[in-house]
Design a protein around this motif. Structure first.
Motif, PDB file in Angstrom:
ATOM      1  N   ALA A  12      35.731  46.703  46.677  1.00 49.30           N
ATOM      2  CA  ALA A  12      34.947  46.967  45.461  1.00 49.30           C
ATOM      3  C   ALA A  12      33.556  47.481  45.827  1.00 49.30           C
ATOM      4  O   ALA A  12      33.035  48.395  45.185  1.00 49.30           O
ATOM      5  CB  ALA A  12      34.852  45.695  44.615  1.00 49.30           C
ATOM      6  N   TYR A  13      32.968  46.926  46.869  1.00 43.25           N
ATOM      7  CA  TYR A  13      31.657  47.373  47.348  1.00 43.25           C
ATOM      8  C   TYR A  13      31.714  48.844  47.756  1.00 43.25           C
ATOM      9  O   TYR A  13      30.857  49.641  47.367  1.00 43.25           O
ATOM     10  CB  TYR A  13      31.246  46.483  48.525  1.00 43.25           C
ATOM     11  CG  TYR A  13      29.998  46.892  49.255  1.00 43.25           C
ATOM     12  CD1 TYR A  13      28.750  46.808  48.651  1.00 43.25           C
ATOM     13  CD2 TYR A  13      30.060  47.322  50.579  1.00 43.25           C
ATOM     14  CE1 TYR A  13      27.595  47.162  49.340  1.00 43.25           C
ATOM     15  CE2 TYR A  13      28.913  47.671  51.273  1.00 43.25           C
ATOM     16  CZ  TYR A  13      27.686  47.590  50.658  1.00 43.25           C
ATOM     17  OH  TYR A  13      26.554  47.935  51.343  1.00 43.25           O
ATOM     18  N   VAL A  16      31.921  51.060  44.616  1.00 46.17           N
ATOM     19  CA  VAL A  16      30.636  51.221  43.936  1.00 46.17           C
ATOM     20  C   VAL A  16      29.753  52.211  44.693  1.00 46.17           C
ATOM     21  O   VAL A  16      29.068  53.032  44.100  1.00 46.17           O
ATOM     22  CB  VAL A  16      29.912  49.857  43.765  1.00 46.17           C
ATOM     23  CG1 VAL A  16      28.492  50.039  43.240  1.00 46.17           C
ATOM     24  CG2 VAL A  16      30.704  48.938  42.840  1.00 46.17           C
ATOM     25  N   THR A  23      33.707  53.563  39.575  1.00 36.59           N
ATOM     26  CA  THR A  23      33.251  52.175  39.567  1.00 36.59           C
ATOM     27  C   THR A  23      31.763  52.131  39.902  1.00 36.59           C
ATOM     28  O   THR A  23      31.349  52.665  40.926  1.00 36.59           O
ATOM     29  CB  THR A  23      34.039  51.336  40.597  1.00 36.59           C
ATOM     30  OG1 THR A  23      35.430  51.451  40.322  1.00 36.59           O
ATOM     31  CG2 THR A  23      33.627  49.872  40.556  1.00 36.59           C
ATOM     32  N   TRP A  25      29.813  49.033  39.255  1.00 34.53           N
ATOM     33  CA  TRP A  25      29.344  47.666  39.454  1.00 34.53           C
ATOM     34  C   TRP A  25      30.500  46.753  39.840  1.00 34.53           C
ATOM     35  O   TRP A  25      31.661  47.062  39.588  1.00 34.53           O
ATOM     36  CB  TRP A  25      28.616  47.113  38.228  1.00 34.53           C
ATOM     37  CG  TRP A  25      29.411  47.012  36.954  1.00 34.53           C
ATOM     38  CD1 TRP A  25      29.492  47.949  35.977  1.00 34.53           C
ATOM     39  CD2 TRP A  25      30.262  45.929  36.532  1.00 34.53           C
ATOM     40  NE1 TRP A  25      30.322  47.518  34.973  1.00 34.53           N
ATOM     41  CE2 TRP A  25      30.800  46.282  35.289  1.00 34.53           C
ATOM     42  CE3 TRP A  25      30.602  44.695  37.080  1.00 34.53           C
ATOM     43  CZ2 TRP A  25      31.668  45.433  34.581  1.00 34.53           C
ATOM     44  CZ3 TRP A  25      31.466  43.859  36.378  1.00 34.53           C
ATOM     45  CH2 TRP A  25      31.979  44.227  35.143  1.00 34.53           C
ATOM     46  N   LEU A  26      30.132  45.674  40.506  1.00 34.53           N
ATOM     47  CA  LEU A  26      31.089  44.623  40.837  1.00 34.53           C
ATOM     48  C   LEU A  26      30.420  43.290  40.561  1.00 34.53           C
ATOM     49  O   LEU A  26      29.189  43.194  40.565  1.00 34.53           O
ATOM     50  CB  LEU A  26      31.563  44.722  42.289  1.00 34.53           C
ATOM     51  CG  LEU A  26      30.551  44.470  43.407  1.00 34.53           C
ATOM     52  CD1 LEU A  26      30.389  42.995  43.730  1.00 34.53           C
ATOM     53  CD2 LEU A  26      30.979  45.207  44.656  1.00 34.53           C
ATOM     54  N   LEU A  40      36.095  37.970  43.854  1.00 36.44           N
ATOM     55  CA  LEU A  40      35.746  39.116  43.023  1.00 36.44           C
ATOM     56  C   LEU A  40      36.160  38.796  41.590  1.00 36.44           C
ATOM     57  O   LEU A  40      37.330  38.557  41.312  1.00 36.44           O
ATOM     58  CB  LEU A  40      36.457  40.376  43.523  1.00 36.44           C
ATOM     59  CG  LEU A  40      36.156  41.664  42.748  1.00 36.44           C
ATOM     60  CD1 LEU A  40      34.697  42.067  42.901  1.00 36.44           C
ATOM     61  CD2 LEU A  40      37.069  42.786  43.221  1.00 36.44           C
ATOM     62  N   THR A  43      35.071  44.306  38.063  1.00 32.70           N
ATOM     63  CA  THR A  43      34.422  45.571  38.395  1.00 32.70           C
ATOM     64  C   THR A  43      34.402  46.394  37.118  1.00 32.70           C
ATOM     65  O   THR A  43      35.143  46.111  36.174  1.00 32.70           O
ATOM     66  CB  THR A  43      35.170  46.358  39.493  1.00 32.70           C
ATOM     67  OG1 THR A  43      36.489  46.663  39.035  1.00 32.70           O
ATOM     68  CG2 THR A  43      35.249  45.579  40.797  1.00 32.70           C
ATOM     69  N   SER A  45      32.918  50.434  35.172  1.00 31.28           N
ATOM     70  CA  SER A  45      32.303  51.758  35.269  1.00 31.28           C
ATOM     71  C   SER A  45      31.369  52.026  34.091  1.00 31.28           C
ATOM     72  O   SER A  45      30.936  53.148  33.882  1.00 31.28           O
ATOM     73  CB  SER A  45      33.388  52.836  35.340  1.00 31.28           C
ATOM     74  OG  SER A  45      34.227  52.758  34.201  1.00 31.28           O
TER      75      SER A  45
END
Length: 146
Positions: A12-13, A16, A23, A25-26, A40, A43, A45
């Motif tokens: 996810a990082y 972003v 995407t 943000w997480l 996690l 996530t 957008s």
């Protein structure tokens, strides 16, 4: 380790941070009411407003957000912020541990221009965050007017 470096959080990082992924943000939460295991949580957008809506008032959570803004007609900037959310209904012991445990999260979410310590959703106002990112980023083409 707390799980901040779990494969789904790392993926996810990278999403972003990627210019090719929508995407932006997480959100990382604790897996249980006690303990330091992180997971996690979400996530998205939809930017900071969507992120603010995903926060839990009874939790300490960590977020990573991509913020894009224009300095002028010719210039678009991308900056990143780490958010340490301490919800207003968070239990005292969880709050107390947040300062220590946030270090492990910030090591994983290492590339950021600012840290936002938030206890109210208004702390994630996009205009305020962009102003802080401009100050942190050096050149300000708006004469400091945000």
């Amino acid at each position: 380790m707390s799980g901040a470096d779990a494969p789904e959080i790392l993926a996810a990082y990278e999403a972003v941070r990627s210019d090719k992924d929508p995407t932006n943000w997480l959100l990382i939460s604790y897996a249980a009411a006690t303990g330091s295991q992180l997971t996690l949580a979400a996530t998205g957008s939809g930017g900071l407003a969507e992120l603010a809506g995903a926060l839990d008032d009874g939790q300490v959570q960590y977020a990573y957000a991509r913020v894009e803004y224009a300095n002028d007609a010719e210039s678009r900037r991308v900056k990143f912020a780490v958010v340490v959310w301490i919800g207003p209904a968070t239990k005292v012991m969880r709050k107390a541990r947040a300062g220590i445990e946030s270090g492990a999260v910030k090591k994983v979410l290492a590339h950021h221009s600012i840290q936002v310590d938030a206890g109210d959703r208004r702390d994630l106002d996009e205009g305020d965050i962009v102003a802080r990112l401009r100050k942190a980023g050096g050149a300000d083409y708006n004469g400091g007017r945000g």
